[in-house]
Design an enzyme around this catalytic site. Sequence first.
Site, PDB file in Angstrom:
ATOM      1  N   CYS A 137       0.771  -1.215   0.195  1.00  0.00           N
ATOM      2  CA  CYS A 137       0.013  -0.065   0.101  1.00  0.00           C
ATOM      3  C   CYS A 137       0.885   1.215  -0.216  1.00  0.00           C
ATOM      4  O   CYS A 137       1.555   1.559  -1.020  1.00  0.00           O
ATOM      5  CB  CYS A 137      -0.860  -0.173   1.226  1.00  0.00           C
TER       6      CYS A 137
ATOM      7  N   HIS B 264      -3.417  -5.156   0.861  1.00  0.00           N
ATOM      8  CA  HIS B 264      -3.045  -5.609   2.283  1.00  0.00           C
ATOM      9  C   HIS B 264      -2.962  -7.011   2.538  1.00  0.00           C
ATOM     10  O   HIS B 264      -3.836  -7.567   3.187  1.00  0.00           O
ATOM     11  CB  HIS B 264      -3.787  -4.788   3.439  1.00  0.00           C
TER      12      HIS B 264
ATOM     13  N   GLU C 252      -1.083  -8.393   4.502  1.00  0.00           N
ATOM     14  CA  GLU C 252      -0.885  -8.981   6.090  1.00  0.00           C
ATOM     15  C   GLU C 252      -2.024  -8.390   6.988  1.00  0.00           C
ATOM     16  O   GLU C 252      -1.876  -9.124   8.240  1.00  0.00           O
ATOM     17  CB  GLU C 252       0.164  -7.846   6.696  1.00  0.00           C
TER      18      GLU C 252
END
Length: 229
Positions: free
Chosen positions: A89, A170, A172
């Site tokens: 990002c 994202h 994660e």
Amino acid sequence: MRNDGRVLVLQHQDDDPPGNLALWLDDEGIDWQLVDLAADELPPLARHRALVVLGSRESVLDPVEPWALPERAFVRAQTKMGTPVLGICYGAQLLAQILGGAVHRSSQPEHGWTEITPVHPEAPFAEAVRGCWFEWHEDGISLPPHATLIAENQHVQAFGHGRHLGVQFHPEITSGLIHAWMVSERRQRKVAKVGGRPEQILEATHTLHRSAEQAARRLYRAFLDGADG
């Protein structure tokens, strides 16, 4: 100089930690170090096995946080030293700028789950970015010179540049983090701006989060295999 196999992870804010990336690194027995730029100093320059730059509410178009410019110089130096970078990002936007690309304010922010399909299935990392991923960004990327477009919709979603990988989504993120985000009034306002509802995002999260975390592990492995190649 060379750091002996350590993966360095740069975090910018408490509500966007390394999430499932931290779990994967631990499960794989990979030596890694977290630097919280809101509280910690950047480490001395050394070439690392890999560098991961996480997301941020900061925009690379208007850097105001005290860590922003020192981090930019640090990441630029890492690329010149040969450290492979995974930008997530904000991290992808910063990587794109450093490599000679551009970042622009988007008229179509993305907040929520998005299906990502590679546009060039033969490109490095292409299969690793395939999947349904969680998005949270308002800036878009114009590719750096010599970069490979891996996936796009109305935005560049993933690009490769040698052993570097930038993704707008994202990987994660965890289910717990998304639930925490959806009780934030600031984030609720952003969801409303794109015509969404937090309840819709939470329903989708319940369905998708397990497969997304499995896909994230494939992505991390593909990146680190490329970094070590």
